[in-house]
Design a protein around this motif. Structure first.
Motif, PDB file in Angstrom:
ATOM      1  N   THR A 380      19.742  33.641  56.906  1.00  0.00           N
ATOM      2  CA  THR A 380      20.076  34.932  56.322  1.00  0.00           C
ATOM      3  C   THR A 380      18.917  35.895  56.548  1.00  0.00           C
ATOM      4  O   THR A 380      17.749  35.545  56.316  1.00  0.00           O
ATOM      5  N   PHE A 381      19.254  37.093  56.979  1.00  0.00           N
ATOM      6  CA  PHE A 381      18.260  38.139  57.213  1.00  0.00           C
ATOM      7  C   PHE A 381      18.699  39.410  56.491  1.00  0.00           C
ATOM      8  O   PHE A 381      19.886  39.608  56.220  1.00  0.00           O
ATOM      9  N   GLU A 382      17.739  40.255  56.187  1.00  0.00           N
ATOM     10  CA  GLU A 382      18.019  41.591  55.679  1.00  0.00           C
ATOM     11  C   GLU A 382      17.472  42.606  56.671  1.00  0.00           C
ATOM     12  O   GLU A 382      16.328  42.494  57.127  1.00  0.00           O
ATOM     13  N   VAL A 383      18.302  43.577  57.025  1.00  0.00           N
ATOM     14  CA  VAL A 383      17.848  44.724  57.809  1.00  0.00           C
ATOM     15  C   VAL A 383      17.778  45.901  56.853  1.00  0.00           C
ATOM     16  O   VAL A 383      18.774  46.247  56.207  1.00  0.00           O
ATOM     17  N   GLU A 384      16.600  46.506  56.749  1.00  0.00           N
ATOM     18  CA  GLU A 384      16.374  47.567  55.778  1.00  0.00           C
ATOM     19  C   GLU A 384      16.016  48.867  56.479  1.00  0.00           C
ATOM     20  O   GLU A 384      15.468  48.869  57.587  1.00  0.00           O
ATOM     21  N   ARG A 385      16.290  49.961  55.791  1.00  0.00           N
ATOM     22  CA  ARG A 385      15.985  51.299  56.306  1.00  0.00           C
ATOM     23  C   ARG A 385      15.265  52.091  55.227  1.00  0.00           C
ATOM     24  O   ARG A 385      15.548  51.948  54.035  1.00  0.00           O
ATOM     25  N   GLN A 393      12.917  54.674  59.389  1.00  0.00           N
ATOM     26  CA  GLN A 393      12.263  53.466  59.876  1.00  0.00           C
ATOM     27  C   GLN A 393      13.070  52.257  59.425  1.00  0.00           C
ATOM     28  O   GLN A 393      13.783  52.310  58.420  1.00  0.00           O
ATOM     29  N   TYR A 394      12.914  51.146  60.168  1.00  0.00           N
ATOM     30  CA  TYR A 394      13.709  49.963  59.921  1.00  0.00           C
ATOM     31  C   TYR A 394      12.821  48.723  60.024  1.00  0.00           C
ATOM     32  O   TYR A 394      11.829  48.708  60.757  1.00  0.00           O
ATOM     33  N   ARG A 395      13.238  47.667  59.308  1.00  0.00           N
ATOM     34  CA  ARG A 395      12.550  46.391  59.440  1.00  0.00           C
ATOM     35  C   ARG A 395      13.541  45.255  59.189  1.00  0.00           C
ATOM     36  O   ARG A 395      14.615  45.456  58.619  1.00  0.00           O
ATOM     37  N   VAL A 396      13.149  44.057  59.636  1.00  0.00           N
ATOM     38  CA  VAL A 396      13.951  42.851  59.456  1.00  0.00           C
ATOM     39  C   VAL A 396      13.139  41.843  58.658  1.00  0.00           C
ATOM     40  O   VAL A 396      11.945  41.656  58.909  1.00  0.00           O
ATOM     41  N   ILE A 397      13.793  41.196  57.700  1.00  0.00           N
ATOM     42  CA  ILE A 397      13.146  40.175  56.881  1.00  0.00           C
ATOM     43  C   ILE A 397      14.061  38.961  56.805  1.00  0.00           C
ATOM     44  O   ILE A 397      15.266  39.102  56.558  1.00  0.00           O
ATOM     45  N   LEU A 467      15.623  35.333  67.936  1.00  0.00           N
ATOM     46  CA  LEU A 467      15.271  36.733  68.130  1.00  0.00           C
ATOM     47  C   LEU A 467      15.084  37.432  66.786  1.00  0.00           C
ATOM     48  O   LEU A 467      14.091  38.158  66.573  1.00  0.00           O
ATOM     49  N   LEU A 468      16.007  37.225  65.856  1.00  0.00           N
ATOM     50  CA  LEU A 468      15.892  37.830  64.532  1.00  0.00           C
ATOM     51  C   LEU A 468      14.656  37.315  63.801  1.00  0.00           C
ATOM     52  O   LEU A 468      13.988  38.062  63.085  1.00  0.00           O
ATOM     53  N   ARG A 469      14.356  36.058  63.975  1.00  0.00           N
ATOM     54  CA  ARG A 469      13.134  35.516  63.364  1.00  0.00           C
ATOM     55  C   ARG A 469      11.887  36.166  63.945  1.00  0.00           C
ATOM     56  O   ARG A 469      10.933  36.473  63.229  1.00  0.00           O
ATOM     57  N   ASP A 470      11.908  36.375  65.249  1.00  0.00           N
ATOM     58  CA  ASP A 470      10.768  37.030  65.893  1.00  0.00           C
ATOM     59  C   ASP A 470      10.594  38.452  65.383  1.00  0.00           C
ATOM     60  O   ASP A 470       9.467  38.944  65.255  1.00  0.00           O
ATOM     61  N   TRP A 471      11.711  39.119  65.096  1.00  0.00           N
ATOM     62  CA  TRP A 471      11.643  40.483  64.580  1.00  0.00           C
ATOM     63  C   TRP A 471      11.310  40.540  63.093  1.00  0.00           C
ATOM     64  O   TRP A 471      10.991  41.615  62.575  1.00  0.00           O
ATOM     65  N   SER A 472      11.373  39.408  62.397  1.00  0.00           N
ATOM     66  CA  SER A 472      11.195  39.398  60.941  1.00  0.00           C
ATOM     67  C   SER A 472       9.719  39.350  60.562  1.00  0.00           C
ATOM     68  O   SER A 472       9.250  38.432  59.883  1.00  0.00           O
ATOM     69  N   ASP A 473       8.989  40.355  60.999  1.00  0.00           N
ATOM     70  CA  ASP A 473       7.561  40.419  60.681  1.00  0.00           C
ATOM     71  C   ASP A 473       7.260  41.408  59.566  1.00  0.00           C
ATOM     72  O   ASP A 473       6.100  41.620  59.206  1.00  0.00           O
ATOM     73  N   GLY A 474       8.309  42.034  58.999  1.00  0.00           N
ATOM     74  CA  GLY A 474       8.115  42.969  57.899  1.00  0.00           C
ATOM     75  C   GLY A 474       7.603  44.322  58.308  1.00  0.00           C
ATOM     76  O   GLY A 474       7.427  45.207  57.454  1.00  0.00           O
ATOM     77  N   GLU A 475       7.392  44.552  59.610  1.00  0.00           N
ATOM     78  CA  GLU A 475       6.853  45.819  60.089  1.00  0.00           C
ATOM     79  C   GLU A 475       7.959  46.876  60.170  1.00  0.00           C
ATOM     80  O   GLU A 475       9.042  46.621  60.692  1.00  0.00           O
ATOM     81  N   TRP A 476       7.653  48.060  59.645  1.00  0.00           N
ATOM     82  CA  TRP A 476       8.587  49.186  59.757  1.00  0.00           C
ATOM     83  C   TRP A 476       8.413  49.855  61.118  1.00  0.00           C
ATOM     84  O   TRP A 476       7.289  50.134  61.539  1.00  0.00           O
ATOM     85  N   ASP A 488      16.681  45.238  76.120  1.00  0.00           N
ATOM     86  CA  ASP A 488      16.947  44.207  77.130  1.00  0.00           C
ATOM     87  C   ASP A 488      17.131  42.834  76.510  1.00  0.00           C
ATOM     88  O   ASP A 488      17.072  41.819  77.205  1.00  0.00           O
ATOM     89  N   SER A 489      17.378  42.787  75.194  1.00  0.00           N
ATOM     90  CA  SER A 489      17.543  41.519  74.493  1.00  0.00           C
ATOM     91  C   SER A 489      19.019  41.196  74.308  1.00  0.00           C
ATOM     92  O   SER A 489      19.899  41.961  74.718  1.00  0.00           O
ATOM     93  N   GLU A 490      19.302  40.072  73.650  1.00  0.00           N
ATOM     94  CA  GLU A 490      20.689  39.697  73.352  1.00  0.00           C
ATOM     95  C   GLU A 490      21.295  40.585  72.267  1.00  0.00           C
ATOM     96  O   GLU A 490      22.513  40.619  72.104  1.00  0.00           O
ATOM     97  N   LEU A 491      20.451  41.301  71.514  1.00  0.00           N
ATOM     98  CA  LEU A 491      20.933  42.193  70.455  1.00  0.00           C
ATOM     99  C   LEU A 491      20.406  43.606  70.695  1.00  0.00           C
ATOM    100  O   LEU A 491      19.586  44.119  69.939  1.00  0.00           O
ATOM    101  N   PRO A 492      20.882  44.272  71.725  1.00  0.00           N
ATOM    102  CA  PRO A 492      20.326  45.590  72.050  1.00  0.00           C
ATOM    103  C   PRO A 492      20.595  46.628  70.970  1.00  0.00           C
ATOM    104  O   PRO A 492      21.740  46.827  70.563  1.00  0.00           O
ATOM    105  N   ASP A 493      19.524  47.227  70.471  1.00  0.00           N
ATOM    106  CA  ASP A 493      19.590  48.327  69.503  1.00  0.00           C
ATOM    107  C   ASP A 493      20.265  47.912  68.195  1.00  0.00           C
ATOM    108  O   ASP A 493      20.741  48.763  67.439  1.00  0.00           O
TER     109      ASP A 493
END
Length: 597
Positions: A380-385, A393-397, A467-476, A488-493
């Motif tokens: 489970t991930f959260e995408v926040e704005r 700004q957006y981040r993934v956790i 990929l989502l785990r790699d993006w889940s660094d908490g950075e906005w 160029d990833s499996e989840l573009p934009d």
């Protein structure tokens, strides 16, 4: 655009409208122009090829099968290395995005079918009676409306509000559609060019915008598959029509140098009968929910309300690789169902999404105004704005460990205390305090019911989770930064777009995306609509004065086309004072494009 349910019915009705003076060759709101105005003012020609699959297109280019596009755009223009369409990757949302510069969550056309829970209204564009009603379903200004004092022309596109003149050739097109002659339908688009040129002569003005829409490629993709010979021939015919249009423009305006744009609304993924997942059957078997699927229920609001009040969910399968579900909440349809409740239905146990059904890569749930919950089988991930200094700004956790339900993690007993409490009598159970959704909700593992023991080697779930785990660094990060990082990833934009999608109440409570080459429709030979690169990555090219040939820019979005066209016309000022759009002009980047490797 997904294929119409009854080609014969639509074709016959199209012919009828043409013979009775229907709207297909609309001369209403015609404007006259002063011939003394500058004949050398800039113009933009847009080729909008529905369902132009990114992979098959590139393969045919490499084989030399698309010589007109090769000359005009590859050698003579600027390509976008990683161009992406909008979520969902479906025709009508992106046709509106193309001419408004707004994401679907901001213009409100969320699919070829969508449900408005406030008005108890289910829109379906897949009939001759309704396919142009899209023009009344959004309020954002279009490219044509912003240029209301200029001549603009549309050939065949259903989404055209504000255009000066549309050419649809309804009789011929209707006959083509009756007999599945989609190649001929696209040939007619090219053959219309001399008619457009003569019309421009009659009005003493060349169109500032000339948009040509090719529906046949997408229709053939659904009918035969984008890996078929028929689909290949469809692209070749579209290439020939594009060559015919550019040649006609040169013949009638030999000294002019218009801008040219080639774009599509989505890619096209081939489907296989052994990779079909029946989400509707699963929802019916695993719950006792009363589910509406299909056409709307009448034109009288009270009738529609009465019908939908007797339903617990609305199920929409659009373009065969994405499903949207609306659930009725405690107070009825006015509010979304609680997120925890929806999650418990969609991922009931450790077997994964939808009781372990294969072919589902992600399920995305509306959580709060600036938050979306993203579920895989076991993560489970959260995408926040957030808005920071007028910039989003957006981040993934990553917020849970495998198999852990958010309701327990947040301290709720099971989340069911938030369900509706007033309708237990409908199923005759003794739990009078229970809710309609809880009463009909069970937790069987349905893998055996659907012969879903194995998944295909093309599935991408594991790589998407990583990929989502790699993006889940908490950075906005800004929207543009996420585009650059993910294009160029499996989840573009995916990160910015999934939050913007749920800004509209018409988005539903959950959207499920197909994995690999899986389909949510058993008979379709191809589809689209998922959030994966196979659906989202699109061809995009620009050519014209000041644009260096044989070059490229790294990234762009479909919503960038409208402001870019305005900039090409030196008319960007027309956006001033209008509602904000999501797209940006690419013209400065196009002029500085780098040579293609």
């Amino acid at each position: 655009m997904q294929r119409f349910h009854s080609a014969a019915t639509i074709g016959l009705f199209t012919i009828f409208l043409a013979l009775t003076g229907g709207c297909f060759d609309n001369r209403l709101n015609m404007r006259t122009f002063d011939w003394s105005e500058d004949k050398d003012e800039p113009s933009v020609v847009i080729f909008f090829v529905d369902g132009l699959d990114h992979s098959r297109f590139n393969a045919l280019l490499a084989e030399g099968k698309l010589p007109n596009i090769q000359k005009q755009f590859v050698e003579g223009g600027v390509s976008v290395r990683n161009a992406v369409t909008s979520i969902p990757s479906v025709t009508y949302p992106n046709a509106v995005s193309l001419i408004t510069g707004c994401f679907p969550g901001h213009h409100g056309v969320l699919g070829n079918q969508w449900f408005d829970r406030e008005d108890f209204f289910l829109r379906d564009y897949s009939s001759a009676l309704t396919y142009q009603t899209v023009n009344t379903d959004f309020e954002n200004p279009t490219l044509f409306e912003l240029l209301d004092d200029k001549l603009t022309v549309n050939v065949r596109c259903h989404t055209r509000r504000g255009v000066t003149k549309s050419f649809d050739h309804a009789i011929g097109t209707g006959i083509d559609w009756i007999f599945n002659r989609y190649h001929q339908a696209d040939e007619r688009v090219g053959l219309t060019a001399p008619i457009v040129a003569k019309f421009a002569q009659e009005t003493n003005r060349w169109p500032a915008v000339y948009l040509s829409y090719f529906p046949g490629v997408d229709a053939m993709g659904h009918l035969r598959g984008s890996d078929s010979e028929d689909y290949k021939n469809g692209l070749i015919i579209a290439d020939e029509a594009i060559g015919r249009i550019t040649a006609t423009i040169k013949e009638y305006r030999p000294d002019a140098s218009p801008y040219y744009i080639l774009v599509t609304d989505h890619s096209h993924v081939p489907a296989h009968r052994d990779q079909f997942t029946d989400l509707y059957a699963w929802l019916k078997k695993s719950t006792k929910l009363r589910i509406h699927r299909g056409a709307s229920e009448g034109s009288i609001p009270s009738w529609r309300q009465s019908h939908f009040d007797r339903c617990d969910a609305v199920f929409i399968n659009g373009a065969y690789r994405r499903v949207t579900i609306h659930f009725k909440s405690e107070s009825g349809w006015e509010k979304r169902a609680p997120t925890e409740t929806v999650e418990q239905i969609i991922r009931p146990d450790e077997t994964g999404l939808c009781g372990g059904l294969p072919g589902i890569v992600l399920a995305c749930l509306h959580d709060k105004d600036d938050k979306v919950r993203v579920l895989s089988d076991h993560n489970t991930f959260e995408v926040e704005r957030r808005d920071l200094l007028d910039a989003k700004q957006y981040r993934v956790i990553e917020i849970t460990s495998p198999y852990v339900n958010l309701a327990s993690a947040n301290g709720d007993s099971d989340g069911m205390d938030r369900l509706p409490q007033d309708d237990s009598r409908r199923v005759g159970r003794a739990h009078q305090a229970a809710t309609p959704i809880e009463q009909r909700w069970a937790r069987p593992t349905l893998r055996s019911l659907f012969d879903a023991d194995d998944t295909d080697a093309t599935d991408t779930t594991e790589s998407v989770v990583e990929l989502l785990r790699d993006w889940s660094d908490g950075e906005w990060r800004s929207s543009h930064d996420w585009l650059e990082r993910s294009a160029d990833s499996e989840l573009p934009d995916f990160v910015p777009q999934i939050v913007e999608f749920f800004d509209s109440d018409r988005a539903g409570d959950v959207i499920l995306f197909a994995d690999g080459e899986w389909s949510f429709h058993e008979s379709a030979a191809g589809g689209h609509g998922s959030c994966l690169a196979a659906d989202m990555r699109i061809p995009m090219f620009f050519a014209g004065p000041g644009l260096p040939g044989g070059t490229e820019i790294p990234t762009a979005r479909l919503v960038d086309v409208m402001p870019t066209a305005l900039d090409m016309l030196n008319e960007s000022i027309r956006l001033k004072g209008k509602p904000a759009i999501d797209g940006v002009s690419l013209l400065p980047k196009l002029r500085d494009a780098a040579p293609r490797p």
